[in-house]
Design an enzyme around this catalytic site. Structure first.
Site, mmCIF file in Angstrom:
data_model
loop_
_atom_site.group_PDB
_atom_site.id
_atom_site.type_symbol
_atom_site.label_atom_id
_atom_site.label_comp_id
_atom_site.label_asym_id
_atom_site.label_seq_id
_atom_site.Cartn_x
_atom_site.Cartn_y
_atom_site.Cartn_z
ATOM 1 N N PHE A 129 -34.006 51.924 -2.610
ATOM 2 C CA PHE A 129 -32.916 52.086 -3.829
ATOM 3 C C PHE A 129 -32.004 52.930 -3.585
ATOM 4 O O PHE A 129 -31.566 53.663 -4.205
ATOM 5 C CB PHE A 129 -34.198 52.435 -5.091
ATOM 6 C CG PHE A 129 -34.660 51.573 -4.767
ATOM 7 C CD1 PHE A 129 -34.332 49.591 -6.244
ATOM 8 C CD2 PHE A 129 -36.224 51.082 -4.839
ATOM 9 C CE1 PHE A 129 -34.530 49.038 -6.013
ATOM 10 C CE2 PHE A 129 -36.966 49.579 -4.503
ATOM 11 C CZ PHE A 129 -36.611 48.935 -5.142
ATOM 12 N N ASN B 15 -29.673 46.571 -8.449
ATOM 13 C CA ASN B 15 -28.356 46.606 -8.611
ATOM 14 C C ASN B 15 -27.568 45.189 -9.287
ATOM 15 O O ASN B 15 -26.342 46.238 -9.415
ATOM 16 C CB ASN B 15 -28.091 46.228 -7.056
ATOM 17 C CG ASN B 15 -28.222 47.605 -5.907
ATOM 18 O OD1 ASN B 15 -28.774 48.290 -6.440
ATOM 19 N ND2 ASN B 15 -27.833 47.254 -4.312
ATOM 20 N N GLY C 264 -13.607 52.783 -16.291
ATOM 21 C CA GLY C 264 -12.830 53.352 -15.198
ATOM 22 C C GLY C 264 -12.335 52.524 -13.969
ATOM 23 O O GLY C 264 -12.518 50.316 -14.675
ATOM 24 N N CYS D 210 -22.662 47.337 -1.081
ATOM 25 C CA CYS D 210 -23.384 47.161 -2.010
ATOM 26 C C CYS D 210 -23.571 46.062 -3.180
ATOM 27 O O CYS D 210 -24.187 44.862 -2.924
ATOM 28 C CB CYS D 210 -24.863 48.020 -1.708
ATOM 29 S SG CYS D 210 -25.116 48.998 -0.906
HETATM 30 C C1 UGA Z 1 -26.396 50.776 -4.877
HETATM 31 C C2 UGA Z 1 -26.901 52.063 -5.980
HETATM 32 O O1 UGA Z 1 -27.245 52.654 -6.754
HETATM 33 C C3 UGA Z 1 -28.642 51.873 -4.962
HETATM 34 O O2 UGA Z 1 -29.666 52.582 -6.155
HETATM 35 C C4 UGA Z 1 -28.492 50.998 -4.116
HETATM 36 O O3 UGA Z 1 -30.166 51.447 -3.528
HETATM 37 C C5 UGA Z 1 -27.260 50.615 -3.228
HETATM 38 O O4 UGA Z 1 -26.788 50.189 -3.931
HETATM 39 C C6 UGA Z 1 -27.725 49.851 -2.014
HETATM 40 O O5 UGA Z 1 -28.469 48.404 -2.562
HETATM 41 O O6 UGA Z 1 -28.456 50.501 -1.216
HETATM 42 P P1 UGA Z 1 -24.064 52.944 -3.616
HETATM 43 O O7 UGA Z 1 -23.535 51.697 -3.121
HETATM 44 O O8 UGA Z 1 -24.486 53.843 -2.676
HETATM 45 O O9 UGA Z 1 -25.826 52.701 -4.144
HETATM 46 O O10 UGA Z 1 -23.092 53.192 -4.662
HETATM 47 P P2 UGA Z 1 -23.520 54.115 -6.487
HETATM 48 O O11 UGA Z 1 -23.953 55.290 -6.850
HETATM 49 O O12 UGA Z 1 -24.266 52.892 -7.271
HETATM 50 O O13 UGA Z 1 -21.546 53.205 -7.278
HETATM 51 C C7 UGA Z 1 -21.326 52.117 -6.680
HETATM 52 C C8 UGA Z 1 -19.729 52.387 -7.058
HETATM 53 O O14 UGA Z 1 -20.126 51.808 -8.853
HETATM 54 C C9 UGA Z 1 -18.795 53.011 -6.673
HETATM 55 O O15 UGA Z 1 -18.354 52.398 -6.463
HETATM 56 C C10 UGA Z 1 -19.278 53.935 -8.191
HETATM 57 O O16 UGA Z 1 -17.659 54.324 -8.035
HETATM 58 C C11 UGA Z 1 -18.978 52.936 -9.108
HETATM 59 N N1 UGA Z 1 -19.999 53.487 -10.397
HETATM 60 C C12 UGA Z 1 -20.444 53.902 -10.504
HETATM 61 C C13 UGA Z 1 -18.585 53.079 -11.556
HETATM 62 O O17 UGA Z 1 -17.501 52.915 -11.898
HETATM 63 N N2 UGA Z 1 -19.370 53.694 -12.480
HETATM 64 C C14 UGA Z 1 -20.806 54.095 -12.926
HETATM 65 O O18 UGA Z 1 -20.766 54.580 -13.684
HETATM 66 C C15 UGA Z 1 -21.563 54.019 -12.195
#
Ligand code: UGA
Length: 450
Positions: free
Chosen positions: A161, A223, A268, A275
Site C-alpha cells: 500500500f 486504490n 485540483g 497506479c
Molecule cells: C497510490 C496509493 O495511494 C497507494 O496506497 C498505493 O500503494 C499505490 O497507489 C500503488 O498502488 O502502488 P501513488 O500512486 O504513489 O499511491 O500516489 P497517491 O499519493 O495515491 O496520489 C495519486 C494521485 O492522486 C497523484 O497524482 C496526486 O496528485 C493525486 N491526488 C492525491 C489528488 O489529486 N488529490 C488528493 O487529495 C490526493
C-alpha cells in the site's frame, strides 16, 4: 521446516521498480539478508553501485547503507535467487494493456516461469504486485506444477500500500499488513510472513490473514476508493465554481468528520501516476469478466471526472491568454505528484502537451522530473528554473505541488512574466498572497477567492 530457525530471513525481491527496490532496501533495514532481482542487467548494475534508477526520498541513502552493511545485493539470476532465498517477494509491474482497460500480468507470468522451475527446496513466494482477482490462485498452481519442490513451494499474496514519495515510511510503518493464503495452504506461508514482518508485528501493526481473493481485492478496492474520493471532491469543486463557493474550506469542514477524514480531498488537476488510473480501469475490466460489471460502472464516472480536470485546465489557460496560439505558458511541475520523478500518466505533462498542440509556447520546469519528461515528451519546451520557465509568460500554471512552488514569491515572479496571471492546478497557493501582490489568481473550485 521451522521458520523460527530464521531469525534473519533470506529474502529475494523480484522486480526492482519503485515497489521492489523500496521493499528490498526496507527488508534489509529490518535485518534480513536480501537479494534484489531484475531481468534488466543495466538496472542491476546501477543498483549494485548504489545508484537508484528513479527518485524516491531517502531510498538511495538507505540502499547504499544496506549494501555497505552486507545486507543487500542485486542479481539478474533466478537460479541465484532460488539458491539464496527462502522467501521470494514478487514486485513486478502490472501496467494497463495497450488499447484495453485490463491489466497486463505478463511480467508476473514470466517471473513464475523462470523462478519456480529453479526452486528445489521448500520455499514461499509472496506476491506484492496489484493484480486482477484470481491471479494469485492461478500463479500458485502454476508455480507448484513447475517447481521440483511441488507443493512444498507455497504462494501467498501480500499486497503493498506504499505511496511514492513516502515509500520507506509506508513500508517500515504500514497502516496494516494483509496476507492472502490459499484454502488448505501450508501454514508455512503465514509463518514466513510473521517472521519477515516480526518487527512490525511486535510494534502492533495490524495483520490480517485472508483468502487469496480477499487480499487481491483489498488492494485494488483501496486504490479505487482513493480515486473515488479525489473525483468526488473534484466534482464538488465544479459545483463550487458554479455556485461561487470555496472547495478548500469546504473540504476542511467536511474533513473534521472522522467518518470522512480530510486526506485525499484535495481538489485540483486530479490523479495520475502508475497506479490509480490503471487500477480503476483494470478493476472494471476484471469485474466485467466476473459478470459483475454493473457494480463498478461508477468508476467510469470517477475516471471521467478525473480526465475532465485536464481539459478544464487547458480551457482555463486559454481563457487567461485569450487565445493559446502564440501565447507563452509556464508549466510548473511535470511529475504526477511532488517528491517523485515519475511522469507516468502525469496530469501536468498531459496538460503541457495539450497546450502545445493548441499552439501555445510551453515552458516546463520540474525539480526532479525533467529527464523523464524529456524522454516522454521530447518536443516540449523545458527550462532550468522557475524563473526561466516564467520568462515573458502570459500565464503561469502550477500543476504539481512541490514545496518550491508553494513557497514562490509573487513579487520576484512578477518581474519576469508578461502578464501577472497564475492558475493553481493543485490549490496549493494562498489566493490572498497572490491577489494582494497584483496577480490574477485562479484555482479549481475557488470561485469565492477570485
Ligand atoms: C497510490 C496509493 O495511494 C497507494 O496506497 C498505493 O500503494 C499505490 O497507489 C500503488 O498502488 O502502488 P501513488 O500512486 O504513489 O499511491 O500516489 P497517491 O499519493 O495515491 O496520489 C495519486 C494521485 O492522486 C497523484 O497524482 C496526486 O496528485 C493525486 N491526488 C492525491 C489528488 O489529486 N488529490 C488528493 O487529495 C490526493
Amino acid at each position: 521446516m521451522g521458520w523460527k530457525e530464521f531469525g534473519r530471513v533470506k529474502i529475494s525481491v523480484v522486480g526492482t521498480g519503485y515497489l521492489g527496490a523500496t521493499h528490498a532496501a526496507c527488508m534489509a533495514r529490518l535485518g534480513h539478508d536480501v537479494l534484489g532481482v531484475d531481468v534488466d542487467e543495466a538496472k542491476v548494475s546501477k543498483l549494485r553501485s548504489g545508484e537508484m534508477p528513479f527518485y524516491e526520498p531517502g531510498l538511495e541513502e538507505l540502499t547504499r547503507e544496506m549494501i555497505g552493511a552486507g545486507k543487500l545485493q542485486f542479481s539478474s539470476s533466478f537460479a541465484e535467487a532460488a539458491e539464496f532465498a527462502d522467501v521470494h517477494f514478487i514486485a513486478v509491474g502490472t501496467p494497463q494493456r495497450r488499447g484495453e482497460f485490463a491489466a497486463d500480468t505478463s511480467a508476473l507470468d514470466s517471473v513464475i516461469a523462470s523462478l519456480a522451475p529453479v526452486i528445489t527446496r521448500p520455499s514461499v513466494i509472496l506476491g506484492k504486485s496489484t493484480v486482477p482477482v484470481g491471479t494469485a490462485a492461478d500463479l500458485r498452481s502454476r508455480a507448484q506444477s513447475l517447481s521440483p519442490a511441488g507443493d512444498q513451494l507455497e504462494l501467498g499474496w501480500n499486497p503493498e500500500f506504499l505511496r511514492e514519495g513516502h515509500a520507506i515510511k509506508d513500508t517500515l510503518e504500514p497502516d496494516r499488513l494483509v496476507l492472502g493464503v490459499a484454502d488448505g495452504a501450508d501454514p508455512r506461508v503465514e509463518a514466513a510472513a510473521r517472521e519477515v514482518y516480526g518487527d512490525l508485528l511486535e510494534r502492533g501493526v495490524p495483520f490480517l490473514v485472508t483468502d487469496l481473493a480477499t487480499a487481491e481485492l483489498t488492494k485494488i478496492s483501496a486504490n479505487a476508493f482513493l480515486a473515488t474520493k479525489i473525483s468526488f471532491i473534484n466534482a464538488i469543486a465544479e459545483v463550487c465554481d458554479a455556485a461561487g463557493a470555496d472547495v478548500v474550506t469546504l473540504a476542511d469542514a467536511m474533513g473534521y468528520d472522522t467518518r470522512i477524514g480530510r486526506a485525499f480531498l484535495n481538489a485540483g488537476l486530479g490523479f495520475g501516476g502508475g497506479c490509480l488510473p490503471k487500477d480503476i480501469r483494470a478493476f472494471m475490466a476484471r469485474a466485467g469478466e466476473l459478470g459483475a460489471a454493473q457494480a463498478l460502472t461508477f468508476l467510469r464516472e470517477v475516471d471521467n471526472i478525473n480526465m475532465r480536470r485536464r481539459t478544464q485546465m487547458v480551457e482555463m489557460a486559454k481563457q487567461s491568454c485569450g487565445t493559446l496560439l502564440g501565447s507563452r505558458v509556464a508549466v510548473l511541475g511535470a511529475a504526477f505528484k511532488p517528491n517523485s520523478d515519475d511522469v507516468r500518466d502525469s496530469p501536468a505533462l498531459n496538460v503541457a502537451g495539450q497546450l502545445q498542440l493548441r499552439g501555445a509556447a510551453v515552458s516546463v520546469y520540474d525539480p526532479k522530473a525533467m529527464e523523464n519528461s524529456r524522454m516522454l515528451f521530447p518536443t516540449l519546451g523545458y527550462s532550468a528554473s522557475v524563473l526561466d520557465a516564467c520568462e515573458n509568460a502570459d500565464v503561469v500554471l502550477v500543476l504539481t505541488e512541490w514545496d518550491e512552488f508553494r513557497n514562490l514569491d509573487p513579487d520576484s515572479l512578477a518581474g519576469v512574466v508578461r502578464q501577472r496571471q497564475i492558475i493553481d492546478g493543485r490549490n496549493c497557493l494562498d489566493p490572498a498572497t497572490w491577489t494582494d501582490a497584483g496577480w490574477k489568481y485562479r484555482g479549481f473550485g475557488r470561485a469565492a477567492s477570485r
